[in-house]
Design a protein around this motif. Structure first.
Motif, PDB file in Angstrom:
ATOM      1  N   MET A 193       0.507  -1.507   0.314  1.00  0.00           N
ATOM      2  CA  MET A 193      -0.108  -0.087  -0.368  1.00  0.00           C
ATOM      3  C   MET A 193       1.200   1.188  -0.148  1.00  0.00           C
ATOM      4  SD  MET A 193      -2.709   0.533   0.041  1.00  0.00           S
ATOM      5  CE  MET A 193      -4.504   1.990   0.338  1.00  0.00           C
ATOM      6  N   GLN A 194       2.266   1.415   0.009  1.00  0.00           N
ATOM      7  CA  GLN A 194       2.852   2.340   0.557  1.00  0.00           C
ATOM      8  C   GLN A 194       3.099   2.651  -0.431  1.00  0.00           C
ATOM      9  OE1 GLN A 194       6.531   1.853   3.026  1.00  0.00           O
ATOM     10  NE2 GLN A 194       5.826   3.911   3.463  1.00  0.00           N
ATOM     11  N   LYS A 195       3.541   2.336  -1.872  1.00  0.00           N
ATOM     12  CA  LYS A 195       4.060   2.226  -2.805  1.00  0.00           C
ATOM     13  C   LYS A 195       2.847   2.474  -3.634  1.00  0.00           C
ATOM     14  CE  LYS A 195       7.280  -2.412  -3.319  1.00  0.00           C
ATOM     15  NZ  LYS A 195       7.462  -3.234  -4.602  1.00  0.00           N
ATOM     16  N   VAL A 196       1.347   1.860  -3.623  1.00  0.00           N
ATOM     17  CA  VAL A 196       0.903   2.984  -4.207  1.00  0.00           C
ATOM     18  C   VAL A 196       0.739   4.785  -3.492  1.00  0.00           C
ATOM     19  CG1 VAL A 196      -1.734   3.252  -4.430  1.00  0.00           C
ATOM     20  CG2 VAL A 196      -0.671   1.396  -4.147  1.00  0.00           C
ATOM     21  N   GLY A 197       0.631   5.002  -3.017  1.00  0.00           N
ATOM     22  CA  GLY A 197       0.852   6.293  -2.227  1.00  0.00           C
ATOM     23  C   GLY A 197       1.946   7.118  -2.840  1.00  0.00           C
ATOM     24  N   LYS A 198       3.139   6.167  -2.962  1.00  0.00           N
ATOM     25  CA  LYS A 198       4.378   7.187  -3.122  1.00  0.00           C
ATOM     26  C   LYS A 198       4.160   7.849  -5.143  1.00  0.00           C
ATOM     27  CE  LYS A 198       7.903   5.634   0.273  1.00  0.00           C
ATOM     28  NZ  LYS A 198       9.451   4.953  -0.109  1.00  0.00           N
ATOM     29  N   ILE A 199       3.546   6.026  -5.916  1.00  0.00           N
ATOM     30  CA  ILE A 199       3.091   6.449  -7.020  1.00  0.00           C
ATOM     31  C   ILE A 199       2.448   7.443  -7.226  1.00  0.00           C
ATOM     32  CG2 ILE A 199       1.861   5.859  -9.287  1.00  0.00           C
ATOM     33  CD1 ILE A 199       3.532   2.184  -7.967  1.00  0.00           C
ATOM     34  N   PHE A 200       0.886   7.940  -6.017  1.00  0.00           N
ATOM     35  CA  PHE A 200      -0.149   8.652  -6.612  1.00  0.00           C
ATOM     36  C   PHE A 200       0.817  10.217  -5.732  1.00  0.00           C
ATOM     37  CE2 PHE A 200      -3.546  11.686  -4.067  1.00  0.00           C
ATOM     38  CZ  PHE A 200      -3.997  11.368  -5.617  1.00  0.00           C
ATOM     39  N   LEU A 201       1.360  10.147  -5.466  1.00  0.00           N
ATOM     40  CA  LEU A 201       1.875  11.618  -4.952  1.00  0.00           C
ATOM     41  C   LEU A 201       2.821  12.148  -6.227  1.00  0.00           C
ATOM     42  CD1 LEU A 201       2.798  13.551  -2.386  1.00  0.00           C
ATOM     43  CD2 LEU A 201       4.717  12.097  -2.179  1.00  0.00           C
ATOM     44  N   ASN A 202       3.773  11.284  -6.998  1.00  0.00           N
ATOM     45  CA  ASN A 202       3.937  10.931  -7.935  1.00  0.00           C
ATOM     46  C   ASN A 202       3.250  11.691  -9.215  1.00  0.00           C
ATOM     47  OD1 ASN A 202       7.025  11.099  -7.427  1.00  0.00           O
ATOM     48  ND2 ASN A 202       6.468   8.794  -7.356  1.00  0.00           N
ATOM     49  N   ALA A 203       1.963  11.300  -8.996  1.00  0.00           N
ATOM     50  CA  ALA A 203       0.790  11.591 -10.339  1.00  0.00           C
ATOM     51  C   ALA A 203      -0.296  12.878 -10.198  1.00  0.00           C
ATOM     52  CB  ALA A 203      -0.082  10.996  -9.705  1.00  0.00           C
ATOM     53  N   ILE A 204       0.107  13.365  -8.612  1.00  0.00           N
ATOM     54  CA  ILE A 204      -0.221  14.656  -7.964  1.00  0.00           C
ATOM     55  C   ILE A 204      -0.079  15.496  -9.271  1.00  0.00           C
ATOM     56  CG2 ILE A 204      -0.869  16.382  -6.462  1.00  0.00           C
ATOM     57  CD1 ILE A 204      -1.000  13.717  -4.658  1.00  0.00           C
ATOM     58  N   PRO A 205       1.299  16.248  -9.073  1.00  0.00           N
ATOM     59  CA  PRO A 205       1.643  17.285 -10.384  1.00  0.00           C
ATOM     60  C   PRO A 205       0.207  17.913 -11.111  1.00  0.00           C
ATOM     61  CG  PRO A 205       3.244  16.978  -9.123  1.00  0.00           C
ATOM     62  CD  PRO A 205       1.990  15.326  -8.914  1.00  0.00           C
ATOM     63  N   ILE A 206       1.053  15.987 -12.010  1.00  0.00           N
ATOM     64  CA  ILE A 206       0.148  16.248 -13.565  1.00  0.00           C
ATOM     65  C   ILE A 206      -1.330  16.279 -13.284  1.00  0.00           C
ATOM     66  CG2 ILE A 206      -0.341  14.181 -15.316  1.00  0.00           C
ATOM     67  CD1 ILE A 206       2.702  12.938 -14.320  1.00  0.00           C
ATOM     68  N   LEU A 207      -1.953  15.636 -12.335  1.00  0.00           N
ATOM     69  CA  LEU A 207      -3.653  15.998 -11.979  1.00  0.00           C
ATOM     70  C   LEU A 207      -3.401  17.504 -12.053  1.00  0.00           C
ATOM     71  CD1 LEU A 207      -4.451  12.792 -10.090  1.00  0.00           C
ATOM     72  CD2 LEU A 207      -4.438  12.880 -12.221  1.00  0.00           C
ATOM     73  N   ILE A 208      -2.999  18.051 -11.388  1.00  0.00           N
ATOM     74  CA  ILE A 208      -3.303  19.391 -11.233  1.00  0.00           C
ATOM     75  C   ILE A 208      -3.701  20.089 -12.356  1.00  0.00           C
ATOM     76  CG2 ILE A 208      -2.202  21.830  -9.956  1.00  0.00           C
ATOM     77  CD1 ILE A 208      -1.336  20.551  -7.191  1.00  0.00           C
ATOM     78  N   MET A 209      -2.263  19.341 -13.064  1.00  0.00           N
ATOM     79  CA  MET A 209      -1.887  20.103 -14.519  1.00  0.00           C
ATOM     80  C   MET A 209      -2.006  20.591 -15.626  1.00  0.00           C
ATOM     81  SD  MET A 209       2.388  19.853 -15.135  1.00  0.00           S
ATOM     82  CE  MET A 209       2.693  18.404 -14.138  1.00  0.00           C
ATOM     83  N   ILE A 210      -3.049  18.686 -15.992  1.00  0.00           N
ATOM     84  CA  ILE A 210      -4.561  18.790 -16.068  1.00  0.00           C
ATOM     85  C   ILE A 210      -5.841  19.816 -15.719  1.00  0.00           C
ATOM     86  CG2 ILE A 210      -6.248  16.772 -16.973  1.00  0.00           C
ATOM     87  CD1 ILE A 210      -3.973  14.878 -16.903  1.00  0.00           C
ATOM     88  N   GLY A 211      -5.757  19.495 -15.177  1.00  0.00           N
ATOM     89  CA  GLY A 211      -7.305  20.269 -14.099  1.00  0.00           C
ATOM     90  C   GLY A 211      -6.702  21.815 -14.612  1.00  0.00           C
ATOM     91  N   LEU A 212      -5.695  22.492 -14.569  1.00  0.00           N
ATOM     92  CA  LEU A 212      -5.883  23.519 -14.949  1.00  0.00           C
ATOM     93  C   LEU A 212      -5.901  24.087 -16.552  1.00  0.00           C
ATOM     94  CD1 LEU A 212      -2.284  25.058 -12.826  1.00  0.00           C
ATOM     95  CD2 LEU A 212      -4.416  25.697 -12.695  1.00  0.00           C
ATOM     96  N   ILE A 213      -6.242  22.578 -16.754  1.00  0.00           N
ATOM     97  CA  ILE A 213      -5.878  23.404 -18.650  1.00  0.00           C
ATOM     98  C   ILE A 213      -7.309  24.048 -18.679  1.00  0.00           C
ATOM     99  CG2 ILE A 213      -6.308  21.931 -21.093  1.00  0.00           C
ATOM    100  CD1 ILE A 213      -4.177  20.287 -19.766  1.00  0.00           C
ATOM    101  N   PRO A 214      -8.900  23.491 -18.229  1.00  0.00           N
ATOM    102  CA  PRO A 214      -9.628  24.163 -18.592  1.00  0.00           C
ATOM    103  C   PRO A 214      -9.954  25.587 -17.702  1.00  0.00           C
ATOM    104  CG  PRO A 214     -10.237  22.638 -17.649  1.00  0.00           C
ATOM    105  CD  PRO A 214      -8.389  22.194 -18.274  1.00  0.00           C
TER     106      PRO A 214
END
Length: 108
Positions: free
Chosen positions: A1-22
Motif C-alpha cells: 500500500m505504501q507503494k501506491v501512495g508514493k506513485i499517487f504522490l508523483n501523479a498529483i502534479p500531473i493531475l493538477i496540471m491537467i485540471g488547470l487546462i480548462p
C-alpha cells in the motif's frame, strides 16, 4: 500500500496540471504555472538521480513527435502557441510525465 501512495504522490502534479487546462485560457500563463508546479515538484517530492535527464529527454522527444503527429494530421490542437501548431505548455506536461513515470517505475 505504501507503494501506491508514493506513485499517487508523483501523479498529483500531473493531475493538477491537467485540471488547470480548462481554467487557464492563456497558454503563456499556463506554461508559467506548469514551470512553477514542476520546480516545486522536483524540490518537494524528493528529487532523484536522473530526474532532470528524464525531464529534458521527455521535453525534446515529445516536442519532436508531437510535431510529427500534427504535421501528418494525426493530431490537431485549437490552442497552437508553439510553432503555430501545438500548445506551448504541452511539452512541459509530457516532460514532467516522463519524470513521474520514471519515479513510479523506481517505486515498483
Amino acid at each position: 500500500m505504501q507503494k501506491v501512495g508514493k506513485i499517487f504522490l508523483n501523479a498529483i502534479p500531473i493531475l493538477i496540471m491537467i485540471g488547470l487546462i480548462p481554467l487557464v485560457k492563456n497558454d503563456y500563463l499556463l506554461t508559467v504555472f506548469y514551470i512553477g508546479i514542476i520546480v516545486l515538484s522536483l524540490i518537494v517530492i524528493k528529487s532523484r538521480k536522473n530526474d532532470l535527464v528524464a525531464f529534458i529527454f521527455g521535453f525534446v522527444v515529445i516536442t519532436f513527435f508531437e510535431y510529427i503527429f500534427i504535421s501528418t494530421g494525426v493530431e490537431t490542437f485549437t490552442r497552437n502557441s508553439l510553432f503555430g501548431v501545438m500548445p506551448l505548455w504541452l511539452p512541459f506536461l509530457w516532460a514532467y510525465g516522463f519524470v513521474a513515470i520514471k519515479r513510479s517505475i523506481e517505486v515498483l
